[in-house]
Scaffold this active site. Structure first.
Site, PDB file in Angstrom:
ATOM      1  N   HIS A 153      25.460  -1.798  -5.457  1.00 37.53           N
ATOM      2  CA  HIS A 153      24.951  -2.007  -6.826  1.00 37.53           C
ATOM      3  C   HIS A 153      23.797  -3.007  -6.833  1.00 37.53           C
ATOM      4  CE1 HIS A 153      28.607   0.068  -8.134  1.00 37.53           C
ATOM      5  NE2 HIS A 153      29.279  -0.753  -7.354  1.00 37.53           N
ATOM      6  N   SER A 272      -3.592  -4.948  -4.024  1.00 40.22           N
ATOM      7  CA  SER A 272      -3.890  -4.748  -5.435  1.00 40.22           C
ATOM      8  C   SER A 272      -5.397  -4.723  -5.652  1.00 40.22           C
ATOM      9  CB  SER A 272      -3.256  -5.877  -6.253  1.00 40.22           C
ATOM     10  OG  SER A 272      -3.791  -5.910  -7.558  1.00 40.22           O
ATOM     11  N   LYS A 278      -1.615  -9.679  -2.841  1.00 39.83           N
ATOM     12  CA  LYS A 278      -0.504  -8.722  -2.841  1.00 39.83           C
ATOM     13  C   LYS A 278      -0.590  -7.742  -1.681  1.00 39.83           C
ATOM     14  CE  LYS A 278       1.544  -7.094  -6.232  1.00 39.83           C
ATOM     15  NZ  LYS A 278       1.753  -5.958  -7.154  1.00 39.83           N
ATOM     16  N   GLU A 285       6.211   4.419  -1.332  1.00 37.23           N
ATOM     17  CA  GLU A 285       6.428   4.887  -2.705  1.00 37.23           C
ATOM     18  C   GLU A 285       6.058   6.362  -2.825  1.00 37.23           C
ATOM     19  OE1 GLU A 285       5.722   0.604  -4.983  1.00 37.23           O
ATOM     20  OE2 GLU A 285       4.086   2.063  -4.875  1.00 37.23           O
TER      21      GLU A 285
END
Length: 500
Positions: A153, A272, A278, A285
């Protein structure tokens, strides 16, 4: 749809207003080579059976060589690549070129071409899964003792190792590979000889064309042979399942990178457009998103196939591209995932620092009590009460101390108190302080779980050995199928050379 009837039908409908809508010629470039192979095998068989003459076969086979050399882009207009190739052959050798279509229909012809090409695509997908499994096994071996937090979880659960985590995906991919190999075996049957759906009166040899094309056998029933596309559905289901495995792996790697447990290679990341500090896991993804594409392809395929009458229906022309899309996107995603796994670097210190967060080793105390005869449910409640009484640090960095120092000492004191209350005796009656310290330590907690398939280093080593053996077995199965196709291609070339 054989012989002269085919030519008459083409002339009659050649200029219909929906011809461009009906045509699949552009999309059929994918099966151009497959159709040439099917044509050659069929012509060889017809000649061997005495259905057409040697000279006629030589002319047709030579024309097919010319068509291949000229390429798909030079084909005349037609409904599909099958019609266009036949027209190109007729253009070169005259009406006798039409004899190549004797004793068959485009129905069994297209089914054979799809199977011929799709089986090669499935083997490419299998090869990609083997590469990813190899990357996972190598990383799992290297990180077999890298203790890290496990999650359920997305909450801190029990300590595990990076190696055990990676091996879990190697196990899932083992099944994905097996499904693809099974799908290949059911794809690799020859429908040639089924004709439109009711067979042919010609004395053909279906086994001969199957052998020349590297099929394992024939699809027996002529109607089934021409109309069946369940092999595409099965394959797309296997591909969608593989894509789902990749999606889970991608999510876990993305989360672990965000937690600081591993660093993805720059080759599989980006920055980014506005924040130069970043490092985004964009590649993973996109791998994760392929599960949606593959599931969509499977759904579209099944929806197209649902409720079709038996034998050939033109709907099938719209069905096959879904399978091409699925195998292409999932194979590429698998290859990318393999590269991301192979080049990622695990931060052992960061992993171990969080391994005991959230009192994740508490289960080990309950297990230790249960091993002395205390009912596990009683032990579970005792440990839960002690953990609830122990202050849990609020932030992640402080939570790391839960596995050591003051937090561990506080938990031990509360365990003593809970034992007195629940069991009526001190905890030491059941578990010594030395044993308690061992199971509260993440490294000790992992080492204690040494059943088959568990994360303890020795147990993991045995699992990895079994996974490696399975990998090698599947690699051998792939090599065997590749070799069979290469051998059949050589046999076909030899058979054609008897006439050309």
């Amino acid at each position: 749809m054989e012989g002269e009837d085919t030519v008459i039908r083409r002339d009659r409908f050649a200029d219909g207003p929906a011809r461009s809508f009906m045509s699949s010629l552009a999309a059929d470039e994918r099966i151009f080579a497959a159709d040439l192979a099917v044509d050659r095998a069929h012509v060889v068989m017809l000649t061997e059976q005495g259905i057409i003459g040697d000279d006629e076969a030589a002319d047709v086979l030579a024309a097919l060589d010319d068509v291949e050399a000229a390429g798909h882009s030079t084909l005349p207009d037609g409904e599909d690549v099958h019609e266009a190739i036949e027209s190109a052959v007729v253009d070169r050798v005259g009406p006798n070129g039409g004899k190549m279509h004797t004793a068959r229909s485009r129905n069994d012809e297209v089914a054979a071409c799809i199977r011929y090409r799709f089986r090669a695509d499935l083997l490419s997908a299998v090869e990609a899964t083997l590469a990813l499994r190899e990357a996972l096994l190598e990383a799992a071996t290297a990180e077999a003792e890298t203790v890290m937090p496990g999650f359920t979880h997305r909450q801190y659960a029990q300590p595990t190792t990076a190696g055990h985590f990676l091996a879990s995906y190697a196990g899932a991919l083992e099944r994905d590979t097996a499904r693809l190999l099974d799908a290949y075996d059911r794809t690799n049957g020859s429908p040639l000889g089924g004709a439109a759906f009711a067979g042919t009166p010609f004395d053909i040899d279906r086994e001969r064309t199957a052998d020349l094309l590297g099929f394992d056998g024939v699809v027996e029933n002529s109607t089934d042979a021409s109309s069946a596309r369940d092999f595409l559905a099965e394959s797309c289901a296997a591909l969608a399942t593989l894509a789902t495995t990749l999606s889970g792996l991608s999510t876990d790697l993305i989360e672990h990178a965000a937690d600081g447990y591993l660093v993805l290679s720059d080759d599989y990341s980006s920055t980014s457009s506005i924040m130069p500090q970043k490092k985004n896991p964009d590649t993973l993804e996109l791998v994760r998103a392929v599960a949606g594409d593959a599931t969509g392809s499977l759904t579209a395929l099944l929806t197209t196939l649902k409720g079709l009458p038996r034998a050939y229906n033109r709907d099938l022309q719209r069905a096959t591209p879904h399978a091409w899309d699925a195998v292409d996107s999932v194979t590429e995603a698998t290859e990318v995932a393999a590269g991301a796994v192979a080049t990622a670097e695990w931060d052992a210190e960061a992993c171990e620092a969080d391994a005991g967060a959230g009192f994740s080793t508490a289960t080990g105390v309950a297990d230790a009590l249960a091993m002395t005869g205390v009912p596990f449910r009683t032990a579970h409640e005792l440990v839960a009460a002690a953990a609830a009484e122990t202050e849990s640090p609020a932030d992640t960095s402080a939570a790391n101390a839960a596995a050591s120092g003051g937090s561990r000492a506080a938990l031990a004191a509360n365990l003593d108190a809970a034992a007195e209350e629940v069991l009526g005796e001190p905890l030491a009656t059941y578990v010594s302080r030395e044993e308690l310290d061992a199971v509260l330590d993440p490294v000790g907690s992992v080492a204690a779980r040494d059943s088959r398939g568990a994360p303890a280093p020795d147990a993991l080593a045995e699992s990895l050995a079994r996974l490696a053996e399975s990998h090698d077995g599947h690699a051998a199965a792939l090599a065997e199928r590749d070799a069979a196709l290469e051998s059949a291609a050589d046999d076909l070339e030899t058979a054609v050379s008897e006439y050309v």
